[in-house]
Enzyme design. Sequence first.
Site, PDB file in Angstrom:
ATOM      1  N   LYS A  17       0.775  -1.144   0.033  1.00  0.00           N
ATOM      2  CA  LYS A  17       0.085  -0.237   0.056  1.00  0.00           C
ATOM      3  C   LYS A  17       0.919   1.287  -0.049  1.00  0.00           C
ATOM      4  O   LYS A  17       0.654   2.364  -0.845  1.00  0.00           O
ATOM      5  CB  LYS A  17      -0.923   0.082   1.132  1.00  0.00           C
ATOM      6  CG  LYS A  17      -2.030  -1.045   1.050  1.00  0.00           C
ATOM      7  CD  LYS A  17      -3.071  -0.458   2.614  1.00  0.00           C
ATOM      8  CE  LYS A  17      -3.733  -1.733   2.804  1.00  0.00           C
ATOM      9  NZ  LYS A  17      -4.437  -1.757   4.242  1.00  0.00           N
TER      10      LYS A  17
HETATM   11  N1  GLU Z   1      -4.244  -5.720   9.553  1.00  0.00           N
HETATM   12  C1  GLU Z   1      -2.967  -6.472   9.058  1.00  0.00           C
HETATM   13  C2  GLU Z   1      -2.600  -6.046   7.538  1.00  0.00           C
HETATM   14  O1  GLU Z   1      -3.494  -5.334   7.014  1.00  0.00           O
HETATM   15  C3  GLU Z   1      -3.495  -8.201   8.953  1.00  0.00           C
HETATM   16  C4  GLU Z   1      -2.612  -9.023   9.113  1.00  0.00           C
HETATM   17  C5  GLU Z   1      -2.747 -10.308   9.547  1.00  0.00           C
HETATM   18  O2  GLU Z   1      -3.484 -11.077   8.787  1.00  0.00           O
HETATM   19  O3  GLU Z   1      -2.423 -10.751  10.837  1.00  0.00           O
HETATM   20  O4  GLU Z   1      -1.595  -6.217   7.206  1.00  0.00           O
END
Ligand code: GLU
Length: 289
Positions: free
Chosen positions: A242
């Site tokens: 991102k």
């Molecule tokens: N919120 C995390 C991300 O967007 C998720 C990571 C996970 O799946 O543990 O990278």
Amino acid sequence: MIVTRFAPSPNGPLHLGHAFAALIAHDLARERGGRFLLRIEDIDGVRSRTELADAFRADLAWLGLEYEEVAPQSSRLASYGAAAERLKAQGLLYPCRCTRAQIAAAVAEKGTPSGPDGPIYPGTCRGRAVDPAGEVAWRLDMAKAVALAGPLEWTDELAGVQRATPEIFGDVVLLRKEAPASYHLAATLDDAADGVTLVTRGMDLFPASHVHRLLQALLGLPVPLWHHHQLLVDREGRKLAKRRGSGTGLLGLTELRLAGEDGRALAASLRDRVLPAGVFTSEGLDRGL
Ligand code: GLU
């Protein structure tokens, strides 16, 4: 029953790599008659945007992935605080007032080794009388925690049984100065609370599971199975990210959706061409879907 989840952070638009991750979590649950959850990881209040979370829901529907949404992280802050109190009561957390610049200076001076997330914290505030009031981060005393938990193992469906080595991270931050909990603490607690039995995510987070396994032991949480999958990469072989703008343009899910591309066809091509071939480059998928 198998329960998987897709847990995106609403700090930027999703890219093709997210579609791949969501598809794996979704398909593994469906193939085994289980549940597929969506959890919005909006713990970072300053950077989280509700309109992005709305776009994520629309993106998943566009890909043809049905999900059950569970509570977002912003509504779970009390559980993070309670877990941190338990760890503090065991003497496993200590307050740290170091700034990034101070840590960088101490690392340069001591020649501290690096862990998966960069240089290991040099331990400046460990054993120091830091006033815990106000702006402090709370770090896990890793050596103490590892000694208390004893030897641990965890299992990745693809890579097999792993001996947990959370010490490679050093004293990780569990409560951040600017956010109520770190990724490690929040994700571990949420997966347990949501009854996730198979944690699927990209290989880039493989090392983090060592820390999560340790936290499960310290907090008496159930231990899931893991499934760390390959990452989609761009033409230069770099993982989509991102922060490098992969969520926009030809790799951005919302842009493709709004441009009228067929999301189900995209999901089918990820399934047919990427999964079985073991070819994880997005090349070819990023044009003429
Ligand atoms: N919120 C995390 C991300 O967007 C998720 C990571 C996970 O799946 O543990 O990278």
